[in-house]
Design a protein around this motif. Structure first.
Motif, PDB file in Angstrom:
ATOM      1  N   GLY A 383       0.817  -1.204   0.000  1.00  0.00           N
ATOM      2  CA  GLY A 383       0.000   0.000   0.000  1.00  0.00           C
ATOM      3  C   GLY A 383       0.857   1.262   0.000  1.00  0.00           C
ATOM      4  N   ALA A 384       0.351   2.323  -0.611  1.00  0.00           N
ATOM      5  CA  ALA A 384       1.140   3.545  -0.743  1.00  0.00           C
ATOM      6  C   ALA A 384       1.232   4.308   0.569  1.00  0.00           C
ATOM      7  N   VAL A 385       2.396   4.870   0.827  1.00  0.00           N
ATOM      8  CA  VAL A 385       2.539   5.863   1.890  1.00  0.00           C
ATOM      9  C   VAL A 385       3.301   7.032   1.270  1.00  0.00           C
ATOM     10  N   THR A 386       3.032   8.213   1.760  1.00  0.00           N
ATOM     11  CA  THR A 386       3.771   9.364   1.255  1.00  0.00           C
ATOM     12  C   THR A 386       4.900   9.654   2.232  1.00  0.00           C
ATOM     13  N   LEU A 387       6.115   9.698   1.684  1.00  0.00           N
ATOM     14  CA  LEU A 387       7.296   9.930   2.508  1.00  0.00           C
ATOM     15  C   LEU A 387       7.788  11.344   2.292  1.00  0.00           C
ATOM     16  N   LEU A 388       7.877  12.104   3.347  1.00  0.00           N
ATOM     17  CA  LEU A 388       8.437  13.440   3.198  1.00  0.00           C
ATOM     18  C   LEU A 388       9.685  13.517   4.063  1.00  0.00           C
ATOM     19  N   ASP A 389      10.839  13.633   3.408  1.00  0.00           N
ATOM     20  CA  ASP A 389      12.090  13.695   4.155  1.00  0.00           C
ATOM     21  C   ASP A 389      12.564  15.146   4.266  1.00  0.00           C
ATOM     22  N   VAL A 390      13.681  15.351   4.937  1.00  0.00           N
ATOM     23  CA  VAL A 390      14.189  16.716   5.093  1.00  0.00           C
ATOM     24  C   VAL A 390      15.648  16.794   4.641  1.00  0.00           C
ATOM     25  N   THR A 391      16.104  18.012   4.400  1.00  0.00           N
ATOM     26  CA  THR A 391      17.518  18.194   4.084  1.00  0.00           C
ATOM     27  C   THR A 391      18.292  18.353   5.396  1.00  0.00           C
ATOM     28  N   PRO A 392      19.388  17.597   5.566  1.00  0.00           N
ATOM     29  CA  PRO A 392      20.052  17.597   6.870  1.00  0.00           C
ATOM     30  C   PRO A 392      20.976  18.790   7.116  1.00  0.00           C
ATOM     31  N   HIS A 393      21.262  19.593   6.085  1.00  0.00           N
ATOM     32  CA  HIS A 393      22.178  20.730   6.255  1.00  0.00           C
ATOM     33  C   HIS A 393      21.549  21.984   5.650  1.00  0.00           C
ATOM     34  N   SER A 394      21.924  23.153   6.181  1.00  0.00           N
ATOM     35  CA  SER A 394      21.498  24.400   5.544  1.00  0.00           C
ATOM     36  C   SER A 394      22.317  24.587   4.280  1.00  0.00           C
ATOM     37  N   LEU A 395      21.663  25.088   3.224  1.00  0.00           N
ATOM     38  CA  LEU A 395      22.350  25.279   1.945  1.00  0.00           C
ATOM     39  C   LEU A 395      22.229  26.738   1.544  1.00  0.00           C
ATOM     40  N   GLY A 396      23.316  27.286   1.051  1.00  0.00           N
ATOM     41  CA  GLY A 396      23.265  28.692   0.674  1.00  0.00           C
ATOM     42  C   GLY A 396      24.439  29.121  -0.157  1.00  0.00           C
ATOM     43  N   LEU A 397      24.615  30.452  -0.259  1.00  0.00           N
ATOM     44  CA  LEU A 397      25.652  31.031  -1.111  1.00  0.00           C
ATOM     45  C   LEU A 397      26.593  31.898  -0.294  1.00  0.00           C
ATOM     46  N   ARG A 398      27.791  32.095  -0.853  1.00  0.00           N
ATOM     47  CA  ARG A 398      28.723  33.052  -0.253  1.00  0.00           C
ATOM     48  C   ARG A 398      28.318  34.447  -0.730  1.00  0.00           C
ATOM     49  N   VAL A 399      28.101  35.358   0.191  1.00  0.00           N
ATOM     50  CA  VAL A 399      27.853  36.746  -0.211  1.00  0.00           C
ATOM     51  C   VAL A 399      28.823  37.653   0.526  1.00  0.00           C
ATOM     52  N   ALA A 400      29.263  38.710  -0.167  1.00  0.00           N
ATOM     53  CA  ALA A 400      30.202  39.645   0.457  1.00  0.00           C
ATOM     54  C   ALA A 400      29.399  40.563   1.362  1.00  0.00           C
ATOM     55  N   ASP A 401      29.896  40.787   2.599  1.00  0.00           N
ATOM     56  CA  ASP A 401      29.149  41.714   3.455  1.00  0.00           C
ATOM     57  C   ASP A 401      29.800  43.097   3.425  1.00  0.00           C
ATOM     58  N   ARG A 403      32.556  44.179   4.317  1.00  0.00           N
ATOM     59  CA  ARG A 403      33.590  44.504   5.299  1.00  0.00           C
ATOM     60  C   ARG A 403      34.668  43.439   5.276  1.00  0.00           C
ATOM     61  N   HIS A 404      34.837  42.746   6.381  1.00  0.00           N
ATOM     62  CA  HIS A 404      36.000  41.854   6.444  1.00  0.00           C
ATOM     63  C   HIS A 404      35.735  40.436   5.998  1.00  0.00           C
ATOM     64  N   ARG A 405      34.530  39.939   6.247  1.00  0.00           N
ATOM     65  CA  ARG A 405      34.382  38.508   6.015  1.00  0.00           C
ATOM     66  C   ARG A 405      33.200  38.249   5.105  1.00  0.00           C
ATOM     67  N   ASP A 406      33.200  37.092   4.511  1.00  0.00           N
ATOM     68  CA  ASP A 406      32.112  36.720   3.631  1.00  0.00           C
ATOM     69  C   ASP A 406      31.110  35.906   4.421  1.00  0.00           C
ATOM     70  N   ARG A 407      29.859  36.236   4.177  1.00  0.00           N
ATOM     71  CA  ARG A 407      28.815  35.582   4.960  1.00  0.00           C
ATOM     72  C   ARG A 407      28.113  34.506   4.161  1.00  0.00           C
ATOM     73  N   MET A 408      27.439  33.639   4.885  1.00  0.00           N
ATOM     74  CA  MET A 408      26.637  32.590   4.277  1.00  0.00           C
ATOM     75  C   MET A 408      25.211  33.127   4.187  1.00  0.00           C
ATOM     76  N   ARG A 409      24.664  33.177   2.961  1.00  0.00           N
ATOM     77  CA  ARG A 409      23.260  33.528   2.816  1.00  0.00           C
ATOM     78  C   ARG A 409      22.499  32.231   2.590  1.00  0.00           C
ATOM     79  N   GLU A 444      26.135  25.388   8.982  1.00  0.00           N
ATOM     80  CA  GLU A 444      25.292  26.176   9.871  1.00  0.00           C
ATOM     81  C   GLU A 444      25.942  27.474  10.328  1.00  0.00           C
ATOM     82  N   SER A 445      27.205  27.712   9.928  1.00  0.00           N
ATOM     83  CA  SER A 445      27.875  28.917  10.421  1.00  0.00           C
ATOM     84  C   SER A 445      27.537  30.113   9.546  1.00  0.00           C
ATOM     85  N   ASP A 446      27.482  31.282  10.192  1.00  0.00           N
ATOM     86  CA  ASP A 446      27.230  32.523   9.481  1.00  0.00           C
ATOM     87  C   ASP A 446      28.476  32.902   8.663  1.00  0.00           C
ATOM     88  N   ASP A 447      29.643  32.497   9.191  1.00  0.00           N
ATOM     89  CA  ASP A 447      30.910  32.746   8.502  1.00  0.00           C
ATOM     90  C   ASP A 447      31.113  31.614   7.493  1.00  0.00           C
TER      91      ASP A 447
END
Ligand code: AMP
Length: 526
Positions: A383-401, A403-409, A444-447
């Motif tokens: 019988g059918a069941v609907t499976l909804l899984d999750v992504t285990p890590h945050s995913l994003g891009l490097r963006v320049a802030d 100033r000194h460091r590049d942040r994770m968006r 998960e880091s902002d840096d």
């Protein structure tokens, strides 16, 4: 049409299962058990051994015997965890393509994908022999915490072995399916999965036939081998104190010690105390030296592993927090992975969740059974069941802030239900900028420098505009297997570039093809 099977490609052992007329069958192995050791041995003269025979050879030829290759998959050689692991194994871990962790045995280098493919190929052959028909496709399970690279590498291993990988399924989700929770009830479950090399904790919610992962956490470098290592270190030190002899210099003795430590750990799940006897462990100045411990107690094992046991807590509390639940709100805790037979592990589970865990199913088979259940669902056998899984890590891009460091968006936060697509608009930082570099990160880091770079690509031929006037739309798409595709588009011209995370690391499609030819699994030319 060939058969579809569920495969638990474990760090220590593998298991295969399938469904027929709604019933699950587990593939019996030649030694009478239902799992095959995840070991490949390259003999000096003779064929490559896979499984039980390879494990037996580990004692005689540790440098030619590869185990735990799953720990290396999708990882960089310089990764601290790999460096630490490399010190403890009998074979050589080397820097492969793009800095990936590869294996060097008998003058040849192998990617972990190639080793995993040998295991999958052997499992396919054994299943075909048993079933008397071709096994064409498989659902292969991976730790929930595996990132995109590791999932793709596992898929590549399947392709090299001549299998169509229908799905990559998270081990805890498979375990929950295997426990037979898909029977229309409503409850909250925690799956505590501790195997040979990895630990996953997953919180799921079942509402009728909808089966939703709420949160998943874990540690891809925490498992049975760490428990064994504590014992090995202790025994090595005790031997050194007594004899002034360092067993670490003797690979064969070390392999015997590792085997003895694991066997002792297994025995202590059933009894309070066991002797450890390793006669003729080494020879010194012509006379044999033995290692004898009259009684090694369960308490000794637990005490040596207090810190390792403690490491199980943090991911559990983090998963509960991400799911927004208290331990008391979990209805059932299900166990998976061979290590959950250890009493102290079961006690730790009880301590964290304030309830006894369920272990009426064999933790070695439960993941393969769950993968088989999903095969049955896909093929309409169950019988059918609907499976909804999750992504285990945050995913994003490097963006320049600026100033000194590049942040994770972050575009897709950790524990977001998949499949999912997210879009975000960005602009240029310099006047007349003709290209932008899109750098994709997970973590998960902002840096951003503290996160893992999954790869990068360029979007070029941009129109000449002032800084801030251009709109670049970036889309992240994660499919049901947890694989990521990133696309970027300059909105006014429609100029596009995109990439699947696969291209960033691991094997290229050409290398996968070459390995298929070598393995004899490439399709014949028309
Ligand atoms: P898995 O990766 O799920 O196959 O789990 C393998 C791990 O479980 C290895 O570290 C084994 O040593 C461990 N294991 C298997 N059986 C037992 C047992 N009876 N007691 C303690 N640990 C066990």
């Amino acid at each position: 049409m060939g058969r579809m099977v569920g495969i638990d490609l474990g760090t220590t052992n593998c298991c295969v299962a399938w469904t027929e007329n709604g019933k699950v069958t587990i593939l019996p192995m030649p030694d009478g058990g239902y799992t095959m050791p995840s070991v490949v041995a390259f003999q000096q003269d003779g064929p490559t051994l896979i499984g039980e025979a390879a494990k037996r050879q580990a004692v005689v030829e540790p440098a030619r015997t590869v185990y735990g290759a799953k720990r290396l998959i999708g990882r960089k050689f310089k990764d601290q965890k790999i460096q630490r692991w490399a010190k403890g194994v009998g074979y050589e871990i080397t820097e492969g393509k793009q800095g990936d962790a590869w294996i060097r045995v008998a003058g040849e280098t192998y990617s972990p994908e190639a080793i995993s493919a040998m295991l999958l190929g052997e499992l396919k052959t054994r299943a075909e022999r048993y079933l008397g028909e071709t096994v064409e496709s498989a659902i292969v399970t991976v730790p929930a915490y595996f990132n995109e690279r590791q999932r793709q590498a596992t898929k590549d291993a399947g392709v090299i072995a001549g299998l169509h990988v229908e799905h990559i399924l998270n081990e805890p989700t498979a375990a929950a399916l295997g426990y037979g929770v898909a029977k229309g009830q409503n409850e909250r479950l925690a799956v505590f999965d501790l195997g040979g090399g990895t630990f996953d904790i997953t919180i799921l919610e079942q509402r009728g036939d909808l089966f939703e992962v709420r949160a998943t956490h874990g540690d891809t470098f925490l498992g049975g081998e760490d428990f064994d290592q504590q014992m090995v270190d202790y025994l090595v030190e005790a031997f050194k104190k007594r004899t002034h002899f360092d067993l670490r210099l003797e690979p064969v003795a070390m392999q015997r010690l590792r085997d003895a430590a694991e066997a002792t750990k297994h025995a202590l799940s059933a009894t309070d105390s066991v002797p450890i006897n390793l006669p003729f462990l080494i020879e010194s100045a012509g006379s044999p030296m033995h290692l004898n411990v009259e009684a090694f107690g369960r308490k000794d094992l637990d005490t040596l592993n207090l810190q390792v046991l403690k490491r199980l807590e943090k991911p559990c509390f983090a998963a509960l927090e991400s799911a927004g639940l208290l331990p008391s709100e979990i209805d059932r805790v299900l166990l998976a992975g061979g290590m959950t037979r250890m009493r102290a592990v079961q006690q730790k589970v009880e301590e964290i969740f304030h309830k006894r865990a369920q272990h009426h199913m064999d933790p070695d088979h439960i993941v393969a059974i769950g993968a088989a259940v999903q095969c049955g669902i896909l093929q309409g056998d169950l019988g059918a069941v609907t499976l909804l899984d999750v992504t285990p890590h945050s995913l994003g891009l490097r963006v320049a802030d600026g100033r000194h460091r590049d942040r994770m968006r972050v575009l897709i936060p950790k524990n977001t239900t998949i499949p999912i697509s997210e879009e975000r608009s960005f602009t240029t930082t310099a006047d007349l900028q003709r290209s932008v570099r899109i750098e994709v990160y997970q973590g998960e880091s902002d840096d951003v420098t503290e996160n893992v770079c999954l790869g990068q690509f360029f979007l070029g031929n941009l129109p000449e505009l002032q800084a801030g006037d251009m709109e670049i739309r970036v889309t992240f798409l994660i499919d049901a297997d947890g694989l990521l595709q990133v696309a970027a588009q300059e909105v006014s011209t429609g100029q596009e570039a995109s990439i699947a995370i696969k291209s960033f690391s691991g094997l290229s499609p050409e290398e996968v093809d070459q390995l298929r030819i070598a393995a004899g699994t490439a399709p014949a030319e028309a």
